[in-house]
Design a protein around this motif. Structure first.
Motif, PDB file in Angstrom:
ATOM      1  N   SER A 112       0.841  -1.203   0.000  1.00 22.28           N
ATOM      2  CA  SER A 112       0.000   0.000   0.000  1.00 22.28           C
ATOM      3  C   SER A 112       0.876   1.253   0.000  1.00 22.28           C
ATOM      4  O   SER A 112       0.534   2.261  -0.637  1.00 22.28           O
ATOM      5  CB  SER A 112      -0.946  -0.001   1.206  1.00 22.28           C
ATOM      6  OG  SER A 112      -0.218   0.073   2.425  1.00 22.28           O
ATOM      7  N   GLU A 113       2.029   1.189   0.700  1.00 18.51           N
ATOM      8  CA  GLU A 113       2.997   2.291   0.628  1.00 18.51           C
ATOM      9  C   GLU A 113       3.510   2.463  -0.801  1.00 18.51           C
ATOM     10  O   GLU A 113       3.629   3.585  -1.307  1.00 18.51           O
ATOM     11  CB  GLU A 113       4.197   2.001   1.538  1.00 18.51           C
ATOM     12  CG  GLU A 113       3.954   2.079   3.017  1.00 18.51           C
ATOM     13  CD  GLU A 113       5.209   1.720   3.812  1.00 18.51           C
ATOM     14  OE1 GLU A 113       6.213   1.304   3.179  1.00 18.51           O
ATOM     15  OE2 GLU A 113       5.193   1.862   5.039  1.00 18.51           O
ATOM     16  N   TRP A 114       3.858   1.342  -1.425  1.00 16.35           N
ATOM     17  CA  TRP A 114       4.390   1.394  -2.780  1.00 16.35           C
ATOM     18  C   TRP A 114       3.354   1.936  -3.758  1.00 16.35           C
ATOM     19  O   TRP A 114       3.697   2.680  -4.678  1.00 16.35           O
ATOM     20  CB  TRP A 114       4.860  -0.001  -3.205  1.00 16.35           C
ATOM     21  CG  TRP A 114       6.093  -0.475  -2.514  1.00 16.35           C
ATOM     22  CD1 TRP A 114       6.661   0.055  -1.388  1.00 16.35           C
ATOM     23  CD2 TRP A 114       6.924  -1.568  -2.902  1.00 16.35           C
ATOM     24  NE1 TRP A 114       7.787  -0.651  -1.044  1.00 16.35           N
ATOM     25  CE2 TRP A 114       7.976  -1.660  -1.955  1.00 16.35           C
ATOM     26  CE3 TRP A 114       6.875  -2.494  -3.944  1.00 16.35           C
ATOM     27  CZ2 TRP A 114       8.968  -2.630  -2.030  1.00 16.35           C
ATOM     28  CZ3 TRP A 114       7.872  -3.470  -4.021  1.00 16.35           C
ATOM     29  CH2 TRP A 114       8.901  -3.533  -3.077  1.00 16.35           C
ATOM     30  N   ASN A 133       2.467   9.813 -13.774  1.00 12.94           N
ATOM     31  CA  ASN A 133       1.420   9.850 -14.793  1.00 12.94           C
ATOM     32  C   ASN A 133       1.982   9.349 -16.124  1.00 12.94           C
ATOM     33  O   ASN A 133       2.806  10.023 -16.732  1.00 12.94           O
ATOM     34  CB  ASN A 133       0.877  11.276 -14.962  1.00 12.94           C
ATOM     35  CG  ASN A 133      -0.282  11.332 -15.939  1.00 12.94           C
ATOM     36  OD1 ASN A 133      -0.944  10.325 -16.190  1.00 12.94           O
ATOM     37  ND2 ASN A 133      -0.525  12.515 -16.499  1.00 12.94           N
ATOM     38  N   PRO A 134       1.565   8.156 -16.572  1.00 11.32           N
ATOM     39  CA  PRO A 134       0.586   7.280 -15.916  1.00 11.32           C
ATOM     40  C   PRO A 134       1.183   6.601 -14.699  1.00 11.32           C
ATOM     41  O   PRO A 134       2.415   6.528 -14.567  1.00 11.32           O
ATOM     42  CB  PRO A 134       0.248   6.266 -17.008  1.00 11.32           C
ATOM     43  CG  PRO A 134       1.476   6.194 -17.844  1.00 11.32           C
ATOM     44  CD  PRO A 134       2.044   7.584 -17.860  1.00 11.32           C
ATOM     45  N   PRO A 135       0.354   6.085 -13.786  1.00 13.50           N
ATOM     46  CA  PRO A 135       0.879   5.393 -12.614  1.00 13.50           C
ATOM     47  C   PRO A 135       1.778   4.225 -13.003  1.00 13.50           C
ATOM     48  O   PRO A 135       1.545   3.552 -14.010  1.00 13.50           O
ATOM     49  CB  PRO A 135      -0.391   4.902 -11.902  1.00 13.50           C
ATOM     50  CG  PRO A 135      -1.472   5.817 -12.370  1.00 13.50           C
ATOM     51  CD  PRO A 135      -1.120   6.149 -13.787  1.00 13.50           C
ATOM     52  N   ARG A 136       2.818   4.000 -12.212  1.00  9.10           N
ATOM     53  CA  ARG A 136       3.671   2.844 -12.447  1.00  9.10           C
ATOM     54  C   ARG A 136       2.916   1.574 -12.064  1.00  9.10           C
ATOM     55  O   ARG A 136       2.051   1.584 -11.188  1.00  9.10           O
ATOM     56  CB  ARG A 136       4.980   2.951 -11.657  1.00  9.10           C
ATOM     57  CG  ARG A 136       5.844   4.143 -12.039  1.00  9.10           C
ATOM     58  CD  ARG A 136       5.943   4.356 -13.550  1.00  9.10           C
ATOM     59  NE  ARG A 136       6.935   5.344 -13.930  1.00  9.10           N
ATOM     60  CZ  ARG A 136       6.714   6.339 -14.777  1.00  9.10           C
ATOM     61  NH1 ARG A 136       5.500   6.500 -15.296  1.00  9.10           N
ATOM     62  NH2 ARG A 136       7.676   7.176 -15.115  1.00  9.10           N
ATOM     63  N   THR A 137       3.250   0.488 -12.729  1.00  7.39           N
ATOM     64  CA  THR A 137       2.561  -0.770 -12.509  1.00  7.39           C
ATOM     65  C   THR A 137       3.461  -1.720 -11.724  1.00  7.39           C
ATOM     66  O   THR A 137       4.657  -1.475 -11.563  1.00  7.39           O
ATOM     67  CB  THR A 137       2.188  -1.438 -13.841  1.00  7.39           C
ATOM     68  OG1 THR A 137       3.398  -1.855 -14.502  1.00  7.39           O
ATOM     69  CG2 THR A 137       1.454  -0.472 -14.738  1.00  7.39           C
ATOM     70  N   GLU A 171      -5.280  -1.422  -4.699  1.00  5.60           N
ATOM     71  CA  GLU A 171      -4.636  -0.720  -3.589  1.00  5.60           C
ATOM     72  C   GLU A 171      -3.235  -1.269  -3.318  1.00  5.60           C
ATOM     73  O   GLU A 171      -2.484  -0.705  -2.521  1.00  5.60           O
ATOM     74  CB  GLU A 171      -5.484  -0.859  -2.314  1.00  5.60           C
ATOM     75  CG  GLU A 171      -6.866  -0.233  -2.404  1.00  5.60           C
ATOM     76  CD  GLU A 171      -7.833  -1.097  -3.204  1.00  5.60           C
ATOM     77  OE1 GLU A 171      -7.673  -2.346  -3.212  1.00  5.60           O
ATOM     78  OE2 GLU A 171      -8.733  -0.523  -3.831  1.00  5.60           O
ATOM     79  N   GLY A 172      -2.903  -2.393  -3.952  1.00  2.00           N
ATOM     80  CA  GLY A 172      -1.601  -3.007  -3.779  1.00  2.00           C
ATOM     81  C   GLY A 172      -0.794  -2.925  -5.059  1.00  2.00           C
ATOM     82  O   GLY A 172      -0.654  -1.868  -5.667  1.00  2.00           O
ATOM     83  N   LEU A 173      -0.291  -4.069  -5.501  1.00  5.00           N
ATOM     84  CA  LEU A 173       0.589  -4.072  -6.662  1.00  5.00           C
ATOM     85  C   LEU A 173      -0.169  -4.037  -7.987  1.00  5.00           C
ATOM     86  O   LEU A 173       0.382  -3.640  -9.005  1.00  5.00           O
ATOM     87  CB  LEU A 173       1.505  -5.295  -6.601  1.00  5.00           C
ATOM     88  CG  LEU A 173       2.481  -5.286  -5.415  1.00  5.00           C
ATOM     89  CD1 LEU A 173       3.260  -6.602  -5.341  1.00  5.00           C
ATOM     90  CD2 LEU A 173       3.449  -4.105  -5.514  1.00  5.00           C
ATOM     91  N   GLY A 174      -1.410  -4.466  -8.002  1.00  2.78           N
ATOM     92  CA  GLY A 174      -2.217  -4.390  -9.228  1.00  2.78           C
ATOM     93  C   GLY A 174      -2.325  -5.696  -9.975  1.00  2.78           C
ATOM     94  O   GLY A 174      -3.345  -5.987 -10.591  1.00  2.78           O
ATOM     95  N   GLN A 175      -1.260  -6.502  -9.950  1.00  2.00           N
ATOM     96  CA  GLN A 175      -1.270  -7.813 -10.592  1.00  2.00           C
ATOM     97  C   GLN A 175      -0.422  -8.777  -9.771  1.00  2.00           C
ATOM     98  O   GLN A 175       0.479  -8.363  -9.045  1.00  2.00           O
ATOM     99  CB  GLN A 175      -0.699  -7.760 -12.014  1.00  2.00           C
ATOM    100  CG  GLN A 175      -1.654  -7.269 -13.079  1.00  2.00           C
ATOM    101  CD  GLN A 175      -1.102  -7.505 -14.475  1.00  2.00           C
ATOM    102  OE1 GLN A 175       0.100  -7.425 -14.708  1.00  2.00           O
ATOM    103  NE2 GLN A 175      -1.970  -7.787 -15.419  1.00  2.00           N
TER     104      GLN A 175
END
Length: 567
Positions: free
Chosen positions: A263-265, A273-277, A296-300
């Motif tokens: 969540s910090e990351w 912009n765009p958000p890092r993945t 809310e976390g890493l995304g994948q």
């Protein structure tokens, strides 16, 4: 060169979610392309191959570690997180490579290794030179030993690479001292993620690479950062309790509090912009994978389920349905993968007698390697046929597809490597139990008959792992001239994937044959995969691509086809 005019480029308004259905190509830098003839692949070598990568049609590259390292674990023992191994190049070479990839419309994903540093990292060297209880040691997991003089390790835990998980140090005054914890090799001391300084330093690293052009991160061993290292450490038998892996109470793996790190990351990623993945390498119970992949976390999070499955329709359907439902429920996107730098190549796994894989390296692949990796034990033709069918099915699925360098050439695993040529530490630490991962890391063949050098176009002065003679048949310049090659097949499939991609959904179609999977993607294109050996009748429509020749409206066994249905 094939015509790329039919590919629809990703536009700016779609940039923020480019990763959701991206085709990502993993590069193992030391084995991709050698620009200076020292036998090791390097960043300039990658830059020189950007036209090839663009022609292939991938959306992003994921770079395995290229940091300074003693290579105790293939680069996953990191000396300096914010630099480039001088054998692979410089920071300026990274900038040049990233710029070239971006100019070609290809994103850059950097591998980050947060569970441990190397034992050569400045922090660990400082810890060795500092006294017990010092702030320098507090960045790692140090404990006093047991026994009359601390001569026994704090407990009986073992490392992933074999042997004890604790290593004793020599104190600055020369006396035997404390023990440090290492989940992996002794050259990879684990960091203590209860230490705020560790959090701060990795946030600095994430910003460093994001500012230099990294579009995302692959997070190594993402499920191991947070640990419960109480004074009363449980024994090894306790670690093997199955319930601990399902309820977040395992002392070492998949603890609930690890998500406070991510969540910090995520806050850092969203500054851009765009958000890092990011994508997590998290070998966790399927029911617990969703939190790593949450928005809310890493995304994948990597889904290794298909990689571990047999070539079997029922297994594939169950895995696909479960993972798509999981992604829909969490807002993540699915990930799919068959090969990477840690497993036997799937063109080989599918050509072995059992034809699949039930664990990380593929059960068949492990057995085959331990028995000597004899090429005569592999039905290479069938293995490639099945691999192409499975890959074409994967490329039709909603979500991200992860490809491993060389699979587009149809490369087989190199099973027979002399002991003196091997490099993987798992071989040396567990000889007779683990043959290691070198067979999928042999440098790529670019030229069947180069004008100079002792490698197949990898570099002008050989390759760090020897290429077998049969690599000549798989060389890129041979396949480039052949419209029926595996390379041409991958290029066409990736081009169509761009053209046809729509919403992240599919509709299953009934089939009277248990060996057949049939689904429809938005836009009305059908995907039919035949896992059996007998031909099956296809629905009427235009054949867009097939992994094997379609004859008389019938799809042969062990093949997949994409069809645009007639209206």
């Amino acid at each position: 060169m094939s015509n790329r005019a039919d590919i629809v480029p990703v536009t700016a308004e779609h940039d923020a979610e480019w990763w959701r259905q991206a085709a990502v190509y993993q590069i193992y830098p030391r084995s991709f392309s050698d620009s200076n003839g020292d036998g090791l692949g390097d960043l300039k070598g990658i830059t020189s191959k950007v036209p090839y990568l663009k022609e292939l049609g991938i959306d992003a590259v994921w770079l395995s570690p290229f940091y300074p390292s003693a290579l105790a674990d293939g680069g996953y023992d990191v000396d300096d997180y914010r630099n480039v191994d001088p054998r692979l190049g410089t920071l300026e070479d990274f900038d040049e490579m990233a710029a070239a990839l971006h100019a070609a419309g290809i994103k850059v994903i950097v591998d980050i290794v947060p569970n441990h540093t190397s034992n050569r990292h400045v922090w660990f060297q400082e810890a060795l030179a500092s006294p017990k209880g010092s702030p320098a040691r507090a960045r790692y997991i140090f404990r006093d030993g047991l026994g009359e003089n601390g001569e026994l390790p704090p407990n009986d835990w073992t490392s992933i690479f074999g042997g004890p998980a604790w290593e004793r140090i020599t104190e600055p005054d020369g006396t035997p001292g404390q023990w440090y914890f290492h989940l992996f090799a002794k050259e990879q001391p684990d960091l203590d993620w209860d230490n705020p300084e560790v959090h701060e330093d990795f946030i600095k690293t994430l910003r460093f690479w994001s500012d230099r052009g990294a579009d995302g991160f692959r997070v190594d061993v993402a499920h191991a950062l947070k640990k419960d290292m109480d004074a009363e450490l449980p024994n090894l038998e306790h670690l093997h309790r199955a319930d601990l892996f399902r309820n977040g109470e395992h002392p070492l793996w998949d603890r609930d509090e690890v998500h406070t790190v991510y969540s910090e990351w995520r806050k850092v990623f969203n500054e851009y912009n765009p958000p890092r993945t990011a994508v997590a390498e998290a070998w966790v119970h399927a029911d617990r994978r969703a939190r790593y992949a949450s928005p809310e976390g890493l995304g994948q999070a990597f889904n290794f389920d298909l990689l571990q499955a047999d070539f079997d329709a029922e297994q594939f359907r169950e895995i696909i349905a479960k993972n798509l439902a999981e992604a829909a429920a969490t807002g993540a996107s699915s990930t799919w993968v068959f090969s990477n730098h840690d497993v036997v190549r799937h063109a080989t796994r599918y050509g072995l007698p059992k034809g699949g894989g039930r664990r990380g390296h593929g059960q068949d692949g492990v057995d085959w390697l331990l028995e000597g990796g004899d090429p005569s034990q592999v039905d290479a033709e069938r293995g490639l046929r099945r691999a192409k069918a499975a890959t074409l099915l994967m490329l039709a699925l909603p979500g991200s597809a992860y490809l491993y360098q060389g699979e587009e050439l149809g490369l087989q695993e190199v099973g027979q490597i002399a002991d003196e040529d091997r490099q993987d530490p798992t071989f040396f630490r567990n000889r007779g139990v683990e043959v290691g991962r070198d067979g999928c890391r042999v440098p790529l063949p670019w030229d069947a008959a180069p004008a100079e050098g002792s490698s197949f176009g990898f570099g002008s002065n050989g390759s760090h792992l020897p290429q077998p003679a049969w690599f000549a048949d798989y060389a890129e310049n041979v396949q480039e001239k052949d419209p029926g090659s595996t390379l041409a097949f991958y290029r066409r499939a990736l081009a169509l994937r761009h053209e046809l991609q729509g919403a992240e959904s599919l509709g299953w179609q009934d089939s009277s044959d248990d060996d057949v999977l049939h689904f429809v993607r938005p836009g009305g294109w059908h995907v039919v995969a035949n896992f059996g050996t007998a031909p099956v009748v296809l629905p009427e429509g235009e054949v867009l691509i097939a992994s094997a020749e379609v004859d008389g409206g019938k799809l042969p066994g062990e093949a997949t086809v994409w069809i645009r249905a007639q209206h």
